[in-house]
Enzyme design. Structure first.
Site, mmCIF file in Angstrom:
data_model
loop_
_atom_site.group_PDB
_atom_site.id
_atom_site.type_symbol
_atom_site.label_atom_id
_atom_site.label_comp_id
_atom_site.label_asym_id
_atom_site.label_seq_id
_atom_site.Cartn_x
_atom_site.Cartn_y
_atom_site.Cartn_z
ATOM 1 N N LEU A 162 0.813 -1.223 0.000
ATOM 2 C CA LEU A 162 0.000 0.000 0.000
ATOM 3 C C LEU A 162 0.853 1.283 0.000
ATOM 4 C CD1 LEU A 162 -2.909 1.094 0.143
ATOM 5 C CD2 LEU A 162 -2.615 1.203 2.627
ATOM 6 N N ASP A 163 0.627 2.156 -0.983
ATOM 7 C CA ASP A 163 1.300 3.456 -1.079
ATOM 8 C C ASP A 163 2.817 3.324 -1.197
ATOM 9 O OD1 ASP A 163 -1.204 4.626 -0.841
ATOM 10 O OD2 ASP A 163 -1.046 4.854 1.321
ATOM 11 N N GLU A 164 3.280 2.168 -1.666
ATOM 12 C CA GLU A 164 4.717 1.935 -1.756
ATOM 13 C C GLU A 164 5.177 1.715 -3.191
ATOM 14 O OE1 GLU A 164 7.037 0.577 1.044
ATOM 15 O OE2 GLU A 164 5.772 1.744 2.396
#
Lengths: 284, 284, 284, 284
Positions: free
Chosen positions: C227-229
């Site tokens: 996530l969000d990486e």
């Protein structure tokens, strides 16, 4: 022009504060030059920066003290007060990197700021010669693991002796102990070479390169005992691309660090910054 | 929260203005939410934006009128006054380009601004259908060389009939006559697609490309009878390179124009803008 | 002008790659319009974007296939290849917020990009009507805790049926499962409303306000199962101050999100983006 | 790493240029590190910057000369060629303002650039002492109305004697005569303290203040005989408001001037700038 008085107030909001402050100054014959305020509606806290020109015959020191008294006791608010021609005494703490160091010293030499450098503390010898050229006292203290406690005591002694009113960490690569921060007795401003809270801690440009960000940043903040967590005064960023390796980021970052740190220091010296709940109100 | 009162004052500086304004509000039981001021030391002119929350029981319209009276007659200053929940009536004037048009309409639809669009005047038919979809009255007037005077009269009639309080030229590609501007009776905001004063007049992106600038800009300003010379409300720029031909500049410029125009309109609607000696004071 | 061929290559650097690629195109009679390359000296990986105009009589599809074959088998490198007039099919996934949605749809309608929207998937009904106005198929799937697995299967079926070549999460407030990402078969671009890696996860504007940052940001990235990486395509920031509460940050952030997402999508559609080791090379 | 060769080419576009250039380097056993190109489709002119690492045993000077010969006579194009470890000799021309002067000298001292300062020419005595501290030869020539022609001849003599390869006007407040520019024999870079073409000529900050712009700028350009009209290398801007008088603009502008001038000089020294038809191509 004669010097003006600058006051920074904050405290619980109540009807009439603005009128009472302005009324006090008016009765003294002062002329308000600037006034800016902020109301934190969530916390019901009122902040104000007000600058006025007293009557020519007024004793600035006395009028300041009277106003301080009025704010503290009649309004029940916190206050910091200064004269526009005060020249605070600044101490620099540096390690090896010299870009922020030169930038700050040259600004004071050029008369950009009303301030005076009292000298430089460093854990390295690198900038000793340059300090001489600039006519700045240089104090070397290695702050190794074994000497840290002792050397910090010496740093504190030196700062007290020279009457430091602001300490600037101009890329000082040592962590100040909580004890130091408790005892230093004046604000400490640091420049961190990342856009905080991203990449706190060591080697932020390497961290940024690894993550592949498209902008790098720098952050100037008041130092608190929580590393890189203090109230932020100023931040800025610059664009980078896949072409930039960590070495390029370090070089590009230097210009950013100079600008962000000098902007933060300027605002602090102009009495525009109030810190509150680990954030800052900056009257710009 | 009930509506607040926002006043914009300006006039010759005199000791005590701040105190008198704040005192008036305090006596009425109002609570100052924001206050910002500016003193033009060269011209000795004082500017202030002040917003306060009157007592709950106060009639806002009445209190506004009383304050206006006080400022005009007791302080001898100019004033503009508004309520925070006023919804000014806006007319759009457009030609063929639709990016600013969509941007503005969608902002009002999304509730970003307290305002109401009363309709669209255009010298082309292109946006007629889209106005229908948006539920906006559309008035076509060709404004050819022969019909200009007559069509401008019709435009003025239409604006008056619908009670326009602000006219936005959202890439309207016609020059408004001095007569129109004298009679329109409300501010007119234009977006010019260059960083004024560079590249005034026609085809600014082509001019910019020819000169080889490294940044292109956009400027939102109040329209005066001197083309592209009115008081600037907002400007911004974006980076370009040798890779960008005039067509690329036009495309990149669209985003800039949307942002700059909407920022200017927002500030105008929030009663943050005072124009004075062909410049603006923007209380931000 | 006839369509040109655009190739994105990457693989281990070896002497002569540039000459071999340019030589191949020259022998075919092609004219190189743009060529940009990057050499990651640390990893010894070579990247290139090259665009050429084949002979008028050349069959673009055939020449592309031949070149692909040449790169894969004679140079031993990875390649992605496209024609300048390809019109990739894009699917939008949205929730309630509509600013990025309108922005993207209007750009395609205005002809800014060579692309086609095949429709909109949403876990809410809010944008159903607007999709109708725009003539876009709308597919509602609630994706509640109980139906997630089933609804994702339906989403995948819908995307496959319509031949999606790119999925854009235009403020889609659901986390895509690793299984979805494995099976979607095309890139997925997301807009996160913070300057990553700061403030990943939920409510980034509230996090930013709490920390007291002086700039807020937005980040467009390819979605990966972390996530969000995922690899960052584009980021930008805008200045905020103590005057801005979380609600103001949300409003200011909207313009930023639109700009950052549309910039990332434009670059992706122009075949300028290579992702590699969780970072991107963007040939600008 | 051994030094690499950097070539800047431009001339009429023809099929096969890219292949021929890359082929030549490959046959010599060189490895291309960077290559960037631009095609001006309107003018049909091809531009390229290419950097390669020759075989270790290759004589760089010889290989450069051979390549130059190849480009001039076999491709019929213009070429400028350099080695990555060349250290061009730079002369500074200054008046009284010292911010750009310090900034440039400190960058060279810090090793940011591969370059060498040969000395400083000034029409004032102010920076004489500082030059001594920096170990820089200082040549004072008043360039009054009566002595201009004679003093320019002395300047030219001095520059020739010291072998200047680049002249930087670091806020030099004199106009160079066409004769000087014809005879100087190397590029001259100037920093103008406005966003050109706005506010060319004298006192640009005062002009900017009068017009009420919301951003001020700085422009670095090659000097031509048309004042402030030469090819622009770099520009940037910073935000100002109604609060800033001319004195504030001058102070804010200093940081901008330093950044813009140093960026332009860096790009010039890295052989990234081609000027063409009074514009620049900057390979970044």
């Amino acid at each position: 022009m004669n010097s003006s008085i600058i006051a920074l107030l904050h405290g619980p909001d109540r009807p009439g504060i603005v009128a009472k402050v302005a009324g006090w100054i008016h009765r003294k014959g002062g002329n308000v030059l600037h006034a800016d305020q902020h109301l934190d509606l969530q916390e019901n806290v009122f902040f104000q920066r007000i600058e006025w020109e007293p009557l020519e015959k007024s004793d600035r020191k006395e009028e300041s003290a009277e106003f301080e008294n009025f704010v503290l006791h009649e309004l029940g608010m916190n206050i910091r007060i200064a004269l526009s021609d005060d020249r605070p005494k600044i101490a620099l703490m540096v390690s090896k990197a010299d870009h922020c160091f030169h930038d700050l010293v040259l600004r004071v030499k050029a008369g950009e700021w009303n301030a005076e450098f009292i000298g430089v503390i460093s854990n390295h010898h690198d900038l000793c010669k340059t300090c001489e050229t600039y006519g700045l006292p240089f104090r070397h203290l290695p702050v190794s693991a074994e000497t840290k406690s002792e050397d910090e005591a010496k740093q504190l002694g030196w700062l007290r002796k020279h009457g430091a009113e602001l300490v600037i960490l101009a890329r000082y690569m040592q962590i100040l102990s909580p004890r130091f921060l408790e005892q230093v007795g004046c604000p400490v401003i640091n420049i961190h070479h990342s856009f905080l809270p991203s990449f706190a801690g060591a080697k932020p440009y390497h961290q940024a390169h690894k993550r592949g960000v498209k902008l790098i940043g720098a952050t100037a903040h008041y130092v608190t005992k929580d590393l890189d967590e203090g109230p932020i005064i100023e931040q800025d960023v610059t664009r980078v691309s896949h072409r930039h390796g960590p070495k390029d980021l370090i070089e590009k970052g230097r210009d950013l660090e100079k600008l962000v740190l000098s902007t933060a220091v300027r605002r602090h010296l102009q009495n525009r910054v109030l810190d509150y709940q680990n954030k800052t109100v900056v009257f710009d």
